[in-house]
Enzyme design. Structure first.
Site, PDB file in Angstrom:
ATOM      1  N   LYS A   1      -1.197 -20.557  38.370  1.00  0.00           N
ATOM      2  CA  LYS A   1      -1.778 -19.789  37.275  1.00  0.00           C
ATOM      3  C   LYS A   1      -1.732 -18.300  37.569  1.00  0.00           C
ATOM      4  CE  LYS A   1      -5.509 -22.419  36.956  1.00  0.00           C
ATOM      5  NZ  LYS A   1      -6.864 -22.906  36.681  1.00  0.00           N
TER       6      LYS A   1
ATOM      7  N   ARG B   1       0.294 -32.787  44.758  1.00  0.00           N
ATOM      8  CA  ARG B   1       0.422 -32.030  43.518  1.00  0.00           C
ATOM      9  C   ARG B   1       1.854 -32.109  43.025  1.00  0.00           C
ATOM     10  NH1 ARG B   1      -2.353 -27.442  44.019  1.00  0.00           N
ATOM     11  NH2 ARG B   1      -1.262 -26.251  42.460  1.00  0.00           N
TER      12      ARG B   1
ATOM     13  N   GLU C   1     -10.511 -24.609  36.331  1.00  0.00           N
ATOM     14  CA  GLU C   1     -11.166 -23.309  36.386  1.00  0.00           C
ATOM     15  C   GLU C   1     -10.632 -22.513  35.199  1.00  0.00           C
ATOM     16  OE1 GLU C   1     -11.688 -19.742  39.628  1.00  0.00           O
ATOM     17  OE2 GLU C   1     -10.569 -21.521  40.215  1.00  0.00           O
TER      18      GLU C   1
HETATM   19  P1  ATP Z   1      -3.491 -23.015  40.167  1.00  0.00           P
HETATM   20  O1  ATP Z   1      -3.214 -22.988  41.627  1.00  0.00           O
HETATM   21  O2  ATP Z   1      -2.275 -23.054  39.314  1.00  0.00           O
HETATM   22  O3  ATP Z   1      -4.480 -21.984  39.720  1.00  0.00           O
HETATM   23  P2  ATP Z   1      -5.618 -24.819  40.380  1.00  0.00           P
HETATM   24  O4  ATP Z   1      -5.531 -26.024  41.220  1.00  0.00           O
HETATM   25  O5  ATP Z   1      -6.365 -23.659  40.918  1.00  0.00           O
HETATM   26  O6  ATP Z   1      -4.163 -24.414  39.930  1.00  0.00           O
HETATM   27  P3  ATP Z   1      -7.590 -25.764  38.609  1.00  0.00           P
HETATM   28  O7  ATP Z   1      -7.949 -25.211  37.308  1.00  0.00           O
HETATM   29  O8  ATP Z   1      -8.530 -25.591  39.734  1.00  0.00           O
HETATM   30  O9  ATP Z   1      -6.181 -25.142  38.978  1.00  0.00           O
HETATM   31  O10 ATP Z   1      -7.114 -27.270  38.501  1.00  0.00           O
HETATM   32  C1  ATP Z   1      -7.676 -28.259  37.703  1.00  0.00           C
HETATM   33  C2  ATP Z   1      -7.191 -29.575  38.235  1.00  0.00           C
HETATM   34  O11 ATP Z   1      -5.773 -29.659  38.131  1.00  0.00           O
HETATM   35  C3  ATP Z   1      -7.534 -29.730  39.699  1.00  0.00           C
HETATM   36  O12 ATP Z   1      -8.103 -31.005  39.895  1.00  0.00           O
HETATM   37  C4  ATP Z   1      -6.213 -29.589  40.405  1.00  0.00           C
HETATM   38  O13 ATP Z   1      -6.169 -30.371  41.550  1.00  0.00           O
HETATM   39  C5  ATP Z   1      -5.219 -30.078  39.351  1.00  0.00           C
HETATM   40  N1  ATP Z   1      -3.901 -29.466  39.541  1.00  0.00           N
HETATM   41  C6  ATP Z   1      -3.595 -28.159  39.569  1.00  0.00           C
HETATM   42  N2  ATP Z   1      -2.293 -27.965  39.829  1.00  0.00           N
HETATM   43  C7  ATP Z   1      -1.740 -29.187  39.959  1.00  0.00           C
HETATM   44  C8  ATP Z   1      -0.419 -29.668  40.231  1.00  0.00           C
HETATM   45  N3  ATP Z   1       0.609 -28.842  40.425  1.00  0.00           N
HETATM   46  N4  ATP Z   1      -0.228 -31.009  40.278  1.00  0.00           N
HETATM   47  C9  ATP Z   1      -1.243 -31.847  40.086  1.00  0.00           C
HETATM   48  N5  ATP Z   1      -2.505 -31.473  39.826  1.00  0.00           N
HETATM   49  C10 ATP Z   1      -2.769 -30.160  39.768  1.00  0.00           C
HETATM   50 MG    MG Z   2      -8.167 -23.239  41.464  1.00  0.00          MG
END
Ligand code: ATP
Ligand code: MG
Length: 546
Positions: free
Chosen positions: A267, A257, A31
């Protein structure tokens, strides 16, 4: 050759063996609401790694279906970070390009009697949703006719209703043990301008509806996500099946994760630090963002090595941050040039040495072809104060009164006299060069155990060094709130004297300051005033692989 397989690869192997799929297609779906962090590196390694291993494809898809939070700056940074890691996406997509597809899918569900427009408020929907132990209550709007639903949904699209006045819900099962299946909202009214589609839409799809459609539309075979989405998988499957996408339908697979001790992996919170000015920006060298790690001097290869070594798991856990640093150290030990730097200078006068010379000093002993650079040497030098002891403990191999030590790449010196101030602090050493003791050509017959770094007083360069620590302190007494754990001392500025060859360093160049640690030249270096970031110390109690 038998390669080890993680559980995701085992699933893929069996899908290929059974003929369920013939090729493998993955995607990385960030995102664009912030910069990528080290957790995303894990996901990138898995998705792009699988595409490489199976000769398949991996798309980069910006999941920009939420109109409010996205920004072009984030899109640009995400692309740059993925390229830095050395991954190449097969296709670049924006989920918002599929808003028409998603709308058509919604219409299809309405026509099948599988979705209805509801006038309930968000609170009413939540209240009627039931709990883990009690079933939900059916919406009073659940049995609207297909015609009425179509008319209302088109009106929603055409801007007839205010935000929140109506939603489209999937008609699944209000008594499902899985609350995600209790008629989830799939479209909402939101009068907001989207960075890609502008004001074309005033209804937007919910993530749980949009994501499976994006995957299916792109022909993704294995949709890899983190464990929080495990309970959403039945809905994912319901959406792709009922929207009549062709086989093979994408399959969602969840993994744990990445969590690292004392490391912020959200983020939202990283953005807060940036917005509140607690850090220099998204790429502050203390930030666990990929741009921060890059600026800190952590090599992309070391990061990938780390992700590889920690493996892929189905159970949540926390990795020690020291484990990352040991991977970084392994890489830098192989790949960086050694240079001489002194943090706490103590002057040494070589009383029997006049003039000056250039000494050829080895760059990287681990390089395939070991090269040397010239380092100036003359009568007055600095060594590190910690390498001299007026009253040495037993087995002290560095410099002491009437003792010998080797200056790296130069000569053996003998300490003739230590000058002290009125309080007994050592202020200067008078030493003599041992004849015929030059490095590489030592015929002095004197055995010394200690080798120390030094810089030439006449030509050395004063630089600023940022000593870095985690942005979070260790959790104490169960306090896990980041706000209470913010480490106010995470960056300390110190000065150092370094050999003059570093004047030619370029931003991003990494070095081992011999016997101290690894450092990278920061872009804040200006007008001859060099600024280095500490990447990682030379040693750590942490043992890799143990
Ligand atoms: P955040 O909670 O930091 O905003 P998010 O999961 O909302 O992270 P996205 O941009 O939606 O961030 O994530 C893109 C991809 O990265 C998704 O497939 C998500 O599952 C993966 N991802 C995010 N954080 C992690 C993590 N700590 N370990 C492994 N994969 C991750
Ligand atoms: Mg997200």
């Amino acid at each position: 050759m038998e390669e080890s397989r993680n559980f995701i690869e085992e699933i893929i192997d069996s899908d290929l063996a059974s003929g369920k799929v013939t090729t493998v297609a993955t995607r990385f779906p960030p995102e664009p609401n912030g910069y990528l962090h080290i957790g995303h590196a894990k996901s990138l390694c898995i998705n792009f790694g699988i595409a490489q291993k199976y000769n398949g494809t991996c798309n980069l898809r910006f999941d920009d279906t939420n109109p409010c939070k996205e920004d072009q700056e984030y899109v640009n940074s995400i692309k740059a970070d993925i390229e830095w890691l050395g991954f190449k996406w097969d296709n670049l997509y924006f989920a918002s390009d599929y808003f028409d597809v998603m709308f058509d899918c919604a219409v299809k569900l309405i026509n099948k009697g599988l979705a209805y427009v509801s006038d309930e408020t968000a609170d009413e929907i939540r209240e009627r949703r039931g709990t883990l132990t009690e079933p939900g209550i059916e919406s009073p709007y659940r049995n609207r006719s297909v015609e009425e639903n179509l008319k209302l949904f088109y009106e929603m699209r055409d801007g007839k209703y205010a935000d929140g006045a109506k939603v489209l819900r999937a008609k699944i099962d209000m008594s499902s043990p899985n609350v995600n299946m209790r008629d989830p909202i799939i479209y909402r009214v939101l009068h907001a301008t989207h960075h890609n589609t502008g004001d074309k839409w005033c209804i937007y799809p919910m993530y749980d509806f949009a994501h499976p459609i994006e995957d299916a539309h792109e022909g993704i075979t294995h949709s890899i996500c983190t464990l929080e989405f495990e309970d959403h998988r039945p809905l994912y499957d319901w959406v792709v099946k009922n929207c009549d996408f062709p086989e093979p339908l994408p399959q969602q697979i969840e993994f744990a994760r990445l969590n690292i001790t004392n490391t912020i992996m959200s983020k939202r919170y990283l953005k807060k630090l940036v917005d509140e000015g607690k850090v220099l920006g998204w790429d502050d060298p203390r930030m666990p963002t990929l741009s921060g790690l890059r600026r800190r001097g952590i090599p992309a290869e070391a990061l990938k090595d780390f992700c590889e070594r920690i493996g892929v798991s189905k159970a949540n856990s926390e990795v020690e941050e020291g484990y990352l640093y040991s991977c970084v150290r392994d890489n830098l030990n192989q790949n960086t040039d050694r240079v001489l730097a002194v943090f706490d200078p103590l002057k040494v006068v070589l009383t029997n040495y006049d003039g000056s010379e250039e000494l050829a000093v080895e760059n990287n002993p681990n390089a395939e072809n070991v090269t040397c650079r010239n380092v100036p040497f003359s009568r007055e030098l600095y060594i590190d104060r910690s390498d001299f002891a007026l009253v040495p403990p037993p087995k002290y191999y560095r410099l002491k009164p009437d003792g010998y030590v080797r200056l790296k790449g130069a000569y053996i010196i003998h300490c003739d006299e230590a000058l002290t101030d009125s309080e007994g602090n050592v202020t200067e050493l008078h030493c003599s060069v041992v004849p015929n003791s030059k490095s590489g050509n030592d015929e002095s017959g004197i055995k010394v155990k200690g080798v120390i770094q030094w810089v030439d007083a006449a030509t050395c360069v004063d630089v600023t060094v940022r000593k870095l620590q985690s942005l979070l302190t260790d959790p104490v007494d169960g306090i896990t709130d980041f706000n209470q754990r913010f480490n106010e001392d995470s960056m300390k500025l110190v000065s150092a004297k370094v050999e003059p060859s570093l004047k030619n360093a370029k931003v991003g160049d990494k070095f081992q300051f011999m016997r101290v640690g690894y450092y990278v030249l920061d872009r804040d270096s200006k007008d001859g005033q060099l600024v280095f970031n500490e990447i990682v110390g030379l040693k750590d109690g942490f043992k890799a692989g143990k």
